[in-house]
Design a protein around this motif. Structure first.
Motif, mmCIF file in Angstrom:
data_model
loop_
_atom_site.group_PDB
_atom_site.id
_atom_site.type_symbol
_atom_site.label_atom_id
_atom_site.label_comp_id
_atom_site.label_asym_id
_atom_site.label_seq_id
_atom_site.Cartn_x
_atom_site.Cartn_y
_atom_site.Cartn_z
ATOM 1 N N GLN A 52 0.863 -1.185 0.000
ATOM 2 C CA GLN A 52 0.000 0.000 0.000
ATOM 3 C C GLN A 52 0.895 1.229 0.000
ATOM 4 O OE1 GLN A 52 -2.159 0.439 3.661
ATOM 5 N NE2 GLN A 52 -3.191 2.303 3.040
ATOM 6 N N ARG A 75 1.113 7.220 4.011
ATOM 7 C CA ARG A 75 0.841 5.925 4.630
ATOM 8 C C ARG A 75 1.235 4.831 3.649
ATOM 9 N NH1 ARG A 75 -1.543 3.305 8.749
ATOM 10 N NH2 ARG A 75 -2.646 1.352 8.299
ATOM 11 N N LYS A 77 2.300 0.358 3.445
ATOM 12 C CA LYS A 77 2.521 -0.963 4.043
ATOM 13 C C LYS A 77 3.604 -1.642 3.218
ATOM 14 C CE LYS A 77 -1.053 -3.609 5.016
ATOM 15 N NZ LYS A 77 -2.147 -4.600 4.770
ATOM 16 N N GLU A 90 6.220 -7.381 8.035
ATOM 17 C CA GLU A 90 5.346 -6.292 7.608
ATOM 18 C C GLU A 90 5.658 -5.033 8.403
ATOM 19 O OE1 GLU A 90 0.971 -6.878 6.926
ATOM 20 O OE2 GLU A 90 0.857 -5.379 8.535
ATOM 21 N N ILE A 92 4.410 -0.869 8.781
ATOM 22 C CA ILE A 92 3.541 0.246 8.429
ATOM 23 C C ILE A 92 4.351 1.530 8.592
ATOM 24 C CG2 ILE A 92 1.438 1.519 8.962
ATOM 25 C CD1 ILE A 92 0.905 -1.259 7.857
#
Length: 198
Positions: A52, A75, A77, A90, A92
């Motif tokens: 993302q 933002r 990911k 992962e 963020i």
């Protein structure tokens, strides 16, 4: 005197805003990278994937210093490899974005503010003052501000340089590396072998 046309590399994610379209009222833009663009950004940043990637911006022209102020939020990911186990981790990445662009200068032009400072300090032995970003804005590229490229730059700064999978604890990376270095040390292995031989 003719100017050479030097080819410029296209950014992995580009969303250009013409500087002429920015006025004193905020110009807002919400952008989101496509799957292909995210693949290209992942390749550039050296991560497994970018799942993302989106950003929101507000651009305002500051008439007092002929600069364009860009603020916004990012933002993303991202999947990275754990530095210890190589399993996917992962992450963020989110945060604020801020930049200044010279509203009157293109990429081959010198910022008016920078030119004034250089003229004042030329020939003197005075130390050249470090300007605030608002006083030393980035140049435009073909009269545009590339919000996609700006977002990618902020993403690269926000990435964890030493991603680790869950369960590895909070032990500092340097201590882990030092312990591994001792285990891999051939002289330590030779010492152990000699002790076993008696």
């Amino acid at each position: 005197m003719s100017q050479k046309n030097t080819p410029t590399m296209l950014p992995e994610w580009s969303h250009r805003i013409a500087a002429d379209s920015v006025g004193s009222n905020p110009l807002r833009a919400s952008i989101s990278a496509s799957e292909e663009e995210r693949k290209n950004v992942a390749r550039r940043l050296g991560v497994l994937s970018v799942e993302q990637l989106e950003a929101e911006f507000a651009l305002t022209r500051d008439s007092g210093i002929l600069a364009i102020h860009v603020t916004g939020t990012l933002r993303a990911k991202v999947m990275q490899s754990c530095t210890r186990t190589a399993v996917p981790v992962e992450e963020i990445v989110s945060g604020d974005v801020e930049a200044w662009f010279d509203g009157g200068a293109d990429e081959n032009a010198v910022s008016l503010i920078r030119a004034k400072r250089d003229r004042q300090t030329k020939g003197s032995e005075r130390e050249v003052p470090i300007l605030n970003e608002s006083e030393d804005p980035e140049a435009l590229v073909n009269g545009c501000i590339d919000l996609g490229e700006l977002a990618v730059q902020y993403l690269s700064l926000g990435l964890n340089p030493y991603p680790r999978a869950e369960g590895l604890g909070d032990e500092p990376l340097e201590m882990i590396e030092d312990a591994n270095a001792v285990q891999r040390n051939p002289f330590a292995a030779l010492k152990e072998w000699k002790e076993k031989q008696g």
